[in-house]
Design a protein around this motif. Structure first.
Motif, mmCIF file in Angstrom:
data_model
loop_
_atom_site.group_PDB
_atom_site.id
_atom_site.type_symbol
_atom_site.label_atom_id
_atom_site.label_comp_id
_atom_site.label_asym_id
_atom_site.label_seq_id
_atom_site.Cartn_x
_atom_site.Cartn_y
_atom_site.Cartn_z
ATOM 1 N N GLY A 3 13.569 10.785 -15.536
ATOM 2 C CA GLY A 3 12.401 9.942 -15.282
ATOM 3 C C GLY A 3 12.544 9.149 -13.999
ATOM 4 O O GLY A 3 13.662 8.842 -13.560
ATOM 5 N N GLY A 4 11.425 8.813 -13.399
ATOM 6 C CA GLY A 4 11.401 7.876 -12.274
ATOM 7 C C GLY A 4 12.074 8.355 -11.002
ATOM 8 O O GLY A 4 12.590 7.560 -10.223
ATOM 9 N N VAL A 5 12.072 9.660 -10.747
ATOM 10 C CA VAL A 5 12.746 10.186 -9.553
ATOM 11 C C VAL A 5 11.789 10.410 -8.377
ATOM 12 O O VAL A 5 12.216 10.768 -7.276
ATOM 13 C CB VAL A 5 13.499 11.506 -9.848
ATOM 14 N N GLY A 6 10.498 10.222 -8.618
ATOM 15 C CA GLY A 6 9.523 10.395 -7.528
ATOM 16 C C GLY A 6 8.630 11.617 -7.660
ATOM 17 O O GLY A 6 8.006 12.027 -6.682
ATOM 18 N N LYS A 7 8.538 12.193 -8.858
ATOM 19 C CA LYS A 7 7.673 13.372 -9.053
ATOM 20 C C LYS A 7 6.218 13.021 -8.720
ATOM 21 O O LYS A 7 5.569 13.683 -7.905
ATOM 22 C CB LYS A 7 7.740 13.867 -10.512
ATOM 23 N N THR A 8 5.712 11.993 -9.394
ATOM 24 C CA THR A 8 4.298 11.654 -9.237
ATOM 25 C C THR A 8 4.001 11.195 -7.809
ATOM 26 O O THR A 8 2.999 11.608 -7.209
ATOM 27 C CB THR A 8 3.924 10.554 -10.256
ATOM 28 N N THR A 9 4.881 10.377 -7.257
ATOM 29 C CA THR A 9 4.714 9.897 -5.883
ATOM 30 C C THR A 9 4.633 11.082 -4.925
ATOM 31 O O THR A 9 3.839 11.080 -3.972
ATOM 32 C CB THR A 9 5.902 8.977 -5.523
ATOM 33 N N PRO A 36 12.492 7.867 2.369
ATOM 34 C CA PRO A 36 13.235 6.612 2.230
ATOM 35 C C PRO A 36 12.676 5.758 1.095
ATOM 36 O O PRO A 36 11.537 5.963 0.658
ATOM 37 C CB PRO A 36 12.968 5.913 3.570
ATOM 38 N N SER A 83 10.772 2.834 0.046
ATOM 39 C CA SER A 83 9.754 2.136 0.825
ATOM 40 C C SER A 83 8.824 1.415 -0.146
ATOM 41 O O SER A 83 8.192 2.036 -1.005
ATOM 42 C CB SER A 83 8.972 3.164 1.658
HETATM 43 P P1 ATP Z 1 8.236 9.730 -14.438
HETATM 44 O O1 ATP Z 1 9.401 10.586 -14.740
HETATM 45 O O2 ATP Z 1 8.152 8.497 -15.263
HETATM 46 O O3 ATP Z 1 6.951 10.492 -14.395
HETATM 47 P P2 ATP Z 1 8.350 10.064 -11.600
HETATM 48 O O4 ATP Z 1 9.508 11.002 -11.449
HETATM 49 O O5 ATP Z 1 6.993 10.626 -11.534
HETATM 50 O O6 ATP Z 1 8.503 9.203 -12.929
HETATM 51 P P3 ATP Z 1 7.446 8.094 -9.751
HETATM 52 O O7 ATP Z 1 6.481 7.541 -10.737
HETATM 53 O O8 ATP Z 1 6.904 8.858 -8.607
HETATM 54 O O9 ATP Z 1 8.552 8.946 -10.481
HETATM 55 O O10 ATP Z 1 8.380 6.949 -9.162
HETATM 56 C C1 ATP Z 1 9.021 6.016 -10.039
HETATM 57 C C2 ATP Z 1 8.790 4.614 -9.507
HETATM 58 O O11 ATP Z 1 9.400 4.481 -8.232
HETATM 59 C C3 ATP Z 1 7.326 4.283 -9.289
HETATM 60 O O12 ATP Z 1 7.122 2.925 -9.536
HETATM 61 C C4 ATP Z 1 7.098 4.595 -7.820
HETATM 62 O O13 ATP Z 1 6.044 3.826 -7.273
HETATM 63 C C5 ATP Z 1 8.436 4.218 -7.221
HETATM 64 N N1 ATP Z 1 8.793 5.037 -6.051
HETATM 65 C C6 ATP Z 1 8.727 6.378 -5.947
HETATM 66 N N2 ATP Z 1 9.176 6.802 -4.750
HETATM 67 C C7 ATP Z 1 9.541 5.687 -4.083
HETATM 68 C C8 ATP Z 1 10.104 5.442 -2.786
HETATM 69 N N3 ATP Z 1 10.387 6.436 -1.939
HETATM 70 N N4 ATP Z 1 10.340 4.156 -2.441
HETATM 71 C C9 ATP Z 1 10.079 3.142 -3.301
HETATM 72 N N5 ATP Z 1 9.557 3.299 -4.513
HETATM 73 C C10 ATP Z 1 9.293 4.560 -4.916
#
Ligand code: ATP
Ligand code: MG
Length: 253
Positions: free
Chosen positions: A12-18, A214, A216
């Motif tokens: 979780g939370g590795v940046g997939k959605t971003t 990065p 950010s």
């Molecule tokens: P999940 O597994 O819960 O779906 P995810 O893999 O989709 O999570 P994100 O939701 O993209 O991950 O990112 C997790 C959190 O980190 C979010 O709050 C997002 O805004 C933040 N985030 C993602 N990428 C970055 C970045 N490069 N710099 C700072 N914050 C980031």
């Protein structure tokens, strides 16, 4: 020819959605036709685009479980060329409901078939698990994009994920490939971040994206404004990185 990429990592939370939102928005800004598919019951991709998930009458759930044509679920976003198949909280039940369904792993692939050729890229946002929703995304995809957070040593989780990709390739989707590993949340001030990048590049020299995203703060703020980074803070370091990723991707195909 359209390309379907699943953005997956069971962590979780590795940046997939971003990555789905911002890579999609920059590819759309280049004039490509983009479809984002949200398969995560958390519906973060949906809400990151300013769409209120609780007010939706239809979601990807209705297509995967209810056989509704995906076209009836499609919504346009504020950004030209960026369309969305939204998720909704009801999707949480789909993991269980799918278990007893016929061709349960192929339902998203089938639903996408009539729609995919209208787009240059289809990006599928996966939930943080290796359950049937992620398996549906991997079965529907041509390739996988794997975001890796530079703040944890990733090898154990990565081995598990690559094993699942291999199982899907062998049993469900023989042409599935790896598009690339994407290093995210890189913080140059820490030794660990560089160590993680070095380790991943050593193991996967030919399949790690050159672009490193990065850490950010603007990237983490943008979702609450319902905007991709290209609209919210286009000169921020996170924006520059996702624009570079879009270029890197469209230039090598
Ligand atoms: P999940 O597994 O819960 O779906 P995810 O893999 O989709 O999570 P994100 O939701 O993209 O991950 O990112 C997790 C959190 O980190 C979010 O709050 C997002 O805004 C933040 N985030 C993602 N990428 C970055 C970045 N490069 N710099 C700072 N914050 C980031
Ligand atoms: Mg997510």
């Amino acid at each position: 020819m359209s390309r379907v990429y699943a953005v997956a990592n069971q962590k979780g939370g590795v940046g997939k959605t971003t990555t789905v939102i911002n890579l999609g928005a920059y590819l759309a800004a280049e004039g490509k036709r983009i479809l984002l598919v949200d398969t995560d019951p958390q519906a973060n991709a949906t809400s990151s685009l300013g769409i209120e998930k609780d007010s939706l009458r239809r979601s990807v759930y209705d297509a995967i479980i209810g056989d509704m044509p995906l076209e009836n679920v499609l919504i346009l976003t504020k950004r030209l060329g960026l369309d969305l198949i939204p998720a909704a909280p009801s999707l949480a039940g789909a993991e269980i409901e799918l278990v007893s369904m016929l061709s349960r792993e192929h339902r998203l692939r089938k639903a996408l078939e009539p729609l995919r050729e209208r787009y240059d890229y289809v990006l599928i946002d996966c939930p943080p698990s290796l359950g049937l929703l992620t398996i549906n995304a991997l079965t529907a995809a041509d390739k996988v994009i794997i975001p890796i957070q530079c703040e944890y040593l990733p090898m154990e989780g990565l081995t598990q994920l690559l094993h699942s990709v291999e199982l899907v390739r062998r049993n469900l989707n023989p042409s599935l490939g790896i598009k690339g590993l994407l290093m995210t949340m890189f913080d140059a001030r820490t030794n660990l971040a560089q160590q993680v990048v070095d380790e991943v590049r050593k193991h996967f020299p030919n399949s790690t994206f050159r672009t490193v995203v990065p850490r950010s703060v603007r990237l983490s703020e943008a979702p609450s404004y319902g905007e991709p980074i290209v609209d919210y803070a286009p000169s921020s370091p996170g924006a520059v990185a996702y624009q570079a990723l879009a270029r890197e991707m469209s230039s090598d195909e």
